[in-house]
Design an enzyme around this catalytic site. Structure first.
Site, mmCIF file in Angstrom:
data_model
loop_
_atom_site.group_PDB
_atom_site.id
_atom_site.type_symbol
_atom_site.label_atom_id
_atom_site.label_comp_id
_atom_site.label_asym_id
_atom_site.label_seq_id
_atom_site.Cartn_x
_atom_site.Cartn_y
_atom_site.Cartn_z
ATOM 1 N N LYS A 118 33.945 18.558 57.441
ATOM 2 C CA LYS A 118 33.610 20.225 57.651
ATOM 3 C C LYS A 118 32.051 19.896 57.704
ATOM 4 O O LYS A 118 31.714 19.113 57.518
ATOM 5 C CB LYS A 118 33.383 20.707 55.623
ATOM 6 C CG LYS A 118 33.438 21.869 55.455
ATOM 7 C CD LYS A 118 33.323 22.342 54.521
ATOM 8 C CE LYS A 118 32.886 23.928 53.548
ATOM 9 N NZ LYS A 118 31.796 23.911 54.815
ATOM 10 N N CYS A 411 -6.249 34.005 42.428
ATOM 11 C CA CYS A 411 -5.168 33.532 43.646
ATOM 12 C C CYS A 411 -5.605 32.837 44.316
ATOM 13 O O CYS A 411 -7.484 32.560 44.657
ATOM 14 C CB CYS A 411 -5.342 34.267 44.110
ATOM 15 S SG CYS A 411 -4.646 34.621 46.356
HETATM 16 S S1 IVH Z 1 38.973 24.901 58.387
HETATM 17 C C1 IVH Z 1 41.943 28.665 57.109
HETATM 18 N N1 IVH Z 1 38.175 23.483 59.335
HETATM 19 O O1 IVH Z 1 34.169 25.900 56.900
HETATM 20 C C2 IVH Z 1 41.231 27.660 57.798
HETATM 21 N N2 IVH Z 1 36.939 25.066 58.032
HETATM 22 O O2 IVH Z 1 34.305 28.099 54.335
HETATM 23 C C3 IVH Z 1 39.385 28.223 57.394
HETATM 24 N N3 IVH Z 1 33.923 24.600 58.220
HETATM 25 O O3 IVH Z 1 33.569 28.907 57.392
HETATM 26 C C4 IVH Z 1 38.430 26.629 58.697
HETATM 27 N N4 IVH Z 1 34.369 22.198 59.414
HETATM 28 O O4 IVH Z 1 33.520 27.629 59.960
HETATM 29 C C5 IVH Z 1 37.606 24.095 58.743
HETATM 30 N N5 IVH Z 1 37.331 20.728 59.594
HETATM 31 C C6 IVH Z 1 37.007 22.385 59.693
HETATM 32 C C7 IVH Z 1 36.239 22.826 59.119
HETATM 33 C C8 IVH Z 1 35.155 24.439 58.542
HETATM 34 C C9 IVH Z 1 34.324 23.261 59.148
HETATM 35 C C10 IVH Z 1 33.949 25.782 58.043
HETATM 36 C C11 IVH Z 1 34.343 27.057 58.126
HETATM 37 C C12 IVH Z 1 34.563 27.675 57.588
HETATM 38 C C13 IVH Z 1 33.941 26.825 56.578
HETATM 39 C C14 IVH Z 1 34.401 27.025 54.941
#
Ligand code: IVH
Length: 668
Positions: A118, A411
């Site tokens: 992520k 302060c």
């Molecule tokens: S999938 C429905 N994959 O994490 C699928 N998101 O709240 C949704 N993000 O805003 C997204 N890495 O910006 C997905 N490998 C990844 C991701 C990812 C980062 C972010 C994305 C989203 C937030 C989740």
């Protein structure tokens, strides 16, 4: 499943959670001053989600029903080809099993899962038509985002034309994350600090701040990178498996992260999580957890989505990064509203690639509760977006402890009287306190307020120290000789600042209201007030009873607004501002920031308007049209059968617009 009946205390808790979450949303999105860690926020959010689901009490205005923030007005909006959903977050390892059980129950068998990192960046949609990059937008509220087509175009990792190793679909919409690699983030911050500017709190903010620029040339100067992780829409033959989709993305030349795996069980997923958690310090970019997704498209369709997030994917975040260090001293800083905040000055320590030398201690109660004293060894955490905080003291048997920390009675900046209001200590000296005055001026000049370029921290500091500015109205009385007497100012920078001040006199009422820094009046409330009341005169006269009738305005804000406009000193400042020629026009601000003093060159024929009409429109908005392209040209508009100017523009790396984009720019 029929919803259970909620007792009054549950309904109350739901309301309380919504209020608290909205408050944190404002702190995070609007004021850029988050108070709690992501994890604490997630906990509140999940408690609310759970109560709403159990008792069937979700309402359309609940924060759980929102995907993200609303797009900013200054940007053209783009509607996404498919919603950019959010992800539910798991907080404990146990919950992985529950997620798997739920999916398996709904599908009647156990599916394959894809696990991937992520990324901690900014989510974007990127659209290709017949293999050519045509458009890109931020997530915005999930359905409509901000048009950052030109900004994204400047990112080297984004292919402008797809490779044809695999047939290219007629329309392809890809979701990805724009990130700033750690090394580049550190370099950028170093440069900002050297130039007396505020550094970004973390790589994610740096990526967002760099991408969401009205001038794509600023984006181009920032080292951004991109990872793609989802196909949102494809006209043609979609892949049946997400894992295979990644192969396609790579074949088309779209950048993906190599850390991904297909898993069929909980063990595999946990293994991947642990490996990533270990590896994340070695990675050149920030990863804040893993995402677990059901692999097959058909299974995803069976599982479906909720308003905000799919049932087929979840995020599982890493623990916030923590390190130990020593508190060298405890300082007390004074903010724009007079609140005194204890700050731990730390022996600098590297926490996952970011050097931390200060951490907030929030307020006196926190310091006492954690029993933090000068010279203590402490554990500090850096959780994604929040300012680093002191988690706890690390006891040490041999140590000689310092005396318990006390808040100052006066302060630390102006020696004014300090009073206790709730959990906070507050300096009562208002704008006679230099710290509050500096804060007020910086807020007045900030991006969402009057956006006065050149009024950075150092300059404001010097203007206040030298006594040139005692309130915001004094800014407009500054003369060139005053500025030249400040360190670091030369002829050109003085002229630029004076020009920026002059420009800022034509603003919109909403920006001006926000700029005044009335407690509780963020950008959103300022907009509502401006729309409902239309003019400063009506605002000055509005009673709190009248104000409270307005949508979204509660008792606290109406009281603050009435209080502000009945204070003699404030009215005096307002009067002087008006005498100095400050005017508010609907829409004027956008024209100013966009086209004022920008130079345009046209090449080739336009379809929708003649050259002279185009020239007139540019000039009406304060821009200029010239005939030859040079490095100082701001925009080159390319029509049918363009001449060599188009090539020259590309060579020089200028912003090149087609007719549609040019018209778009005029409409902003
Ligand atoms: S999938 C429905 N994959 O994490 C699928 N998101 O709240 C949704 N993000 O805003 C997204 N890495 O910006 C997905 N490998 C990844 C991701 C990812 C980062 C972010 C994305 C989203 C937030 C989740």
């Amino acid at each position: 499943m029929p919803a259970e009946t909620a007792s009054d205390s549950i309904k109350e808790r739901i309301e309380e959670l919504r209020k608290e979450i909205r408050r944190h949303d404002t702190l995070y999105y609007v004021l850029n001053t988050p108070e709690i860690a992501d994890r604490e926020y997630d906990e509140l959010f999940r408690e609310l989600q759970k109560l709403e689901r159990t008792y069937g009490l979700a309402t359309p205005d609940s924060p759980t029903q929102r995907v993200g923030e609303a797009p900013r007005d200054e940007f053209t909006k783009v509607r996404h080809l498919a919603p950019l959903l959010s992800l539910d977050t798991l907080l404990e390892e146990d919950e992985i099993r529950r997620f798997l059980e739920r999916t398996e129950k709904a599908l009647g068998r156990s599916p394959m899962y894809v696990v991937e990192p992520k990324f901690d960046g900014v989510s974007v949609e990127i659209v290709y038509e017949n293999g050519r990059y045509v458009r890109g937008g931020t997530r915005g509220d999930g359905l409509v985002g901000e048009d950052v087509t030109e900004n994204l175009r400047t990112i080297g990792a984004l292919p402008l034309v797809l490779r044809e190793d695999h047939p290219v679909p007629e329309v392809l919409s890809v979701r990805g994350e724009v990130i700033m690699p750690l090394k580049n983030f550190q370099q950028l911050n170093k440069g900002l600090v050297e130039r007396g500017k505020e550094p970004f709190a973390n790589p994610r903010n740096a990526a967002a701040g760099s991408l969401r620029q009205l001038d794509p040339r600023i984006t181009a100067s920032r080292p951004l990178d991109l990872f793609c992780y989802d196909i949102l829409f494809l006209r043609g033959n979609p892949e049946e498996s997400h894992f295979e989709e990644f192969e396609r993305l790579t074949q088309w030349g779209l950048r993906t992260d190599p850390h991904r795996e297909l898993c069929e069980s909980e063990e595999g997923i946990i293994d991947f999580y642990r490996t990533m958690a270990e590896e994340r310090d070695e990675l050149p970019y920030e990863v804040d957890g893993i995402v677990i997704k059901v692999d097959r498209r058909l299974d995803r369709e069976t599982l479906g989505t909720r308003t905000r997030s799919p049932r087929w994917a979840v995020a599982y975040k890493f623990e916030p990064r923590q390190e130990e260090t020593v508190i060298e001293d405890i300082a007390v800083s004074v903010g724009r509203t007079g609140v005194l905040t204890p700050v731990a000055l730390l022996r600098p320590v590297d926490v996952g690639g970011v050097t931390i030398s200060r951490a907030t201690l929030h307020n006196f109660g926190e310091v006492r509760r954690k029993d933090i004293r000068k010279r203590d060894t402490v554990r500090i955490a850096r959780a994604g977006d929040v300012i680093p905080e002191v988690v706890e003291r690390v006891p040490n048997a041999e140590e000689q402890r310092s005396a318990p920390f006390e808040m100052p009675r006066n302060c630390p900046v102006c020696r004014g009287e300090v009073v206790v209001r709730g959990a906070y200590h507050v300096c009562t000296n208002e704008l006679s306190c230099p710290a509050q005055l500096k804060g007020a001026i910086r807020h007045f000049a900030s991006r969402d307020a009057l956006d006065i370029a050149g009024l950075g921290e150092k300059t404001v500091e010097a203007l206040v120290e030298k006594g040139f500015v005692k309130d915001v109205a004094d800014l407009f009385r500054l003369e060139k000789k005053d500025l030249l007497s400040l360190e670091g100012f030369a002829e050109k920078s003085a002229r630029n600042l004076l020009r920026a001040l002059e420009h800022s006199k034509r603003s919109t009422l909403e920006r001006f209201l926000y700029a005044l820094g009335i407690p509780g009046v963020g950008t959103r409330i300022a907009k509502v007030l401006a729309e409902e009341l239309g003019g400063l005169d009506r605002l000055k006269k509005a009673s709190k009873e009248e104000l409270i009738e307005i949508r979204e305005i509660g008792p606290e804000i109406s009281e603050a607004v009435e209080g502000f406009f009945s204070n003699r000193k404030n009215l005096d400042v307002l009067e002087r501002l008006e005498d100095m020629g400050l005017t508010f026009e609907k829409g004027a601000i956008d024209a100013r920031t966009e086209l004022q003093d920008k130079t345009f060159v046209f090449t080739g024929g336009l379809e929708r308007l003649t050259r002279s009409e185009a020239k007139e429109r540019v000039e009406a908005l304060g821009g200029r049209v010239t005939s030859s392209v040079s490095s100082t040209t701001d925009y080159v508009v390319v029509g049918r059968e363009p001449g060599s100017k188009a090539e020259k523009a590309v060579e020089l790396g200028l912003s090149v617009l087609n007719e549609e984009q040019f018209l778009e720019l005029l409409r902003r």
